[in-house]
Design a protein around this motif. Structure first.
Motif, mmCIF file in Angstrom:
data_model
loop_
_atom_site.group_PDB
_atom_site.id
_atom_site.type_symbol
_atom_site.label_atom_id
_atom_site.label_comp_id
_atom_site.label_asym_id
_atom_site.label_seq_id
_atom_site.Cartn_x
_atom_site.Cartn_y
_atom_site.Cartn_z
ATOM 1 N N LYS A 15 6.004 -27.854 -19.173
ATOM 2 C CA LYS A 15 4.907 -28.623 -18.532
ATOM 3 C C LYS A 15 4.024 -27.452 -18.221
ATOM 4 N N LEU A 16 4.317 -26.163 -18.142
ATOM 5 C CA LEU A 16 3.324 -24.911 -17.838
ATOM 6 C C LEU A 16 2.560 -24.884 -19.260
ATOM 7 N N PRO A 20 -4.074 -26.338 -19.588
ATOM 8 C CA PRO A 20 -5.042 -25.821 -20.178
ATOM 9 C C PRO A 20 -5.003 -24.346 -19.803
ATOM 10 N N LEU A 21 -4.153 -23.337 -20.194
ATOM 11 C CA LEU A 21 -3.876 -22.355 -19.635
ATOM 12 C C LEU A 21 -4.793 -21.424 -20.555
ATOM 13 N N ARG A 22 -5.465 -20.055 -20.031
ATOM 14 C CA ARG A 22 -6.139 -19.061 -20.784
ATOM 15 C C ARG A 22 -5.298 -18.772 -21.802
ATOM 16 N N GLU A 23 -5.739 -18.564 -22.885
ATOM 17 C CA GLU A 23 -4.861 -18.337 -24.247
ATOM 18 C C GLU A 23 -4.216 -17.078 -24.027
ATOM 19 N N GLU A 24 -4.628 -16.033 -23.571
ATOM 20 C CA GLU A 24 -3.944 -14.634 -23.373
ATOM 21 C C GLU A 24 -2.919 -14.853 -22.304
#
Length: 389
Positions: A15-16, A20-24
């Motif tokens: 799910k995490l 739309p998490l920052r790529e880094e």
């Protein structure tokens, strides 16, 4: 066959990954140490002595008074707290010229202190240099502020020389340099000539030089504080915390001393009213009782030195320590040793360095339990090692 806990963790991870998490940040692990309830918790360098009863009463009374005005915002400049911190540092380090309140900044733990510094002086297109093995949060501060992180090098015995530090700073030209003294996890303290060399080497790149003295109160007699170098050095910052020596880990109060203009720079990035009235009240009460709290510091230093001595007698390789913990090597298998201690109700820290572990110096009883358990483990290992040989 997986356990329900493992299945739940996998589902949360999936799910995490869908966010739309920052790529880094993808694939990264959060900072953390095992949180287990055992008789001797010696893994995160807390003061294991209880807060003295009179100090508890003083904190309770000061917080009670603050609670009557919680409908109002706290003092944004935490004026009284800064004055008390300046007085404490001036006395604790025997400074010739007392520090002023204008030279002090505070935040919710030294982690937020570092975040403020990075927000003001690092950031996109800028770099941060520290020297592993050291506090594992430094790369995370850099990542959280879009700063480039540079891992410097230490000597084989984990020490740092003025020449090596200066050469690396000139080569990398970082915007921020972090010197951890006493260093976590090794416990080694820096001589002032290392700090002076770092400051001079950073002149060309105008590097801010941070000396992280989270364990400063535990240093050996004769080991100086970098506070002595502050006059005339506007790019030097000395960071401290009340989590360790003041037994206030749950209170979350970190602070720094620097030129007044550094505090002005940090005002540009701090969140409004970032220090609650309750935090300010608890910290002020603890500072009013600093002498009572420092009595436990001396007890801890006695146990630390005892650990170094007895580990050496066991044939292990403890490093000299100016902190409230001991980093030691010479183990055949650090993970087996760690597990043996845990089964005996003693939790210490595996810092990820082969054949090494780190243990917090606790009470006399906790220290005895640790030493006896480790001695039993080594005795049991010896016959197996001989058989393999």
């Amino acid at each position: 066959m997986t356990t329900p806990q493992e299945d739940s963790k996998k589902q949360r991870s999936q799910k995490l990954a869908a966010l739309p998490l920052r790529e880094e940040l993808r694939g990264q692990e959060p900072y953390g140490a095992p949180q287990l309830t055992v008789p001797a918790m010696l893994n995160v360098n807390e003061t294991t002595y209880d807060v003295p009863a009179d100090v508890v009463e003083a904190i309770t009374e000061q917080v009670r008074r603050a609670a009557t005005e919680l409908n109002r915002y706290p003092d944004r400049e935490f004026t009284a707290l800064r004055e008390k911190l300046a007085h404490y540092l001036s006395r604790e380090s025997s400074l010739e010229a007392p520090l002023s309140a204008e030279s002090i900044w505070a935040a919710n733990g030294s982690n937020e202190i570092m975040q403020h510094i990075f927000q003001a002086f690092a950031g996109p297109g800028r770099s941060v240099l520290s020297f592993p093995p050291t506090y594992s949060m430094y790369p995370l501060y850099a990542r959280g502020t879009y700063s480039d992180y540079i891992a410097g090098e230490r000597e084989e015995d984990f020490t740092q020389s003025p020449e090596s530090v200066a050469q690396q700073i000139r080569a990398h030209r970082p915007n921020v340099v972090i010197l951890c003294s006493p260093n976590n996890p090794t416990g080694t303290a820096l001589s002032l000539d290392v700090v002076e060399a770092a400051y001079e080497a950073g002149e060309d790149s105008q590097a801010m030089v941070i000396v992280d003295e989270a364990y400063g109160e535990f240093r050996q007699q004769g080991t100086p504080s970098a506070l002595e170098l502050l006059p005339g050095r506007e790019r030097l910052i000395v960071s401290r915390t009340m989590s360790k020596a003041f037994a206030l880990a749950g209170g979350r109060l970190g602070y720094l001393a620097a030129a007044p203009e550094v505090a002005d720079a940090l005002r540009l990035v701090r969140l409004p009213y970032h220090l609650s009235a309750v935090t300010q009240a608890a910290a002020e009460a603890a500072l009013d009782h600093s002498q009572a709290l420092m009595a436990n510091v001396e007890r801890i230093k006695t146990q630390r030195d005892r650990i170094v001595s007895e580990l050496g007698e066991m044939g292990l390789d403890p490093k000299p320590s100016d902190a409230n913990f001991v980093f030691f090597g010479g183990l055949q298998d650090e993970k087996t040793a760690w597990q043996h201690l845990l089964e005996d109700g003693i939790l210490i820290r595996d810092v990820g360095i082969p054949r090494h572990l780190r243990v917090t110096a606790g009470t006399e009883e906790e220290t005895t339990s640790f030493l006896e358990s480790l001695r039993q483990h080594l005795a049991a290992e010896s016959p197996r090692a001989a058989a393999r040989g």
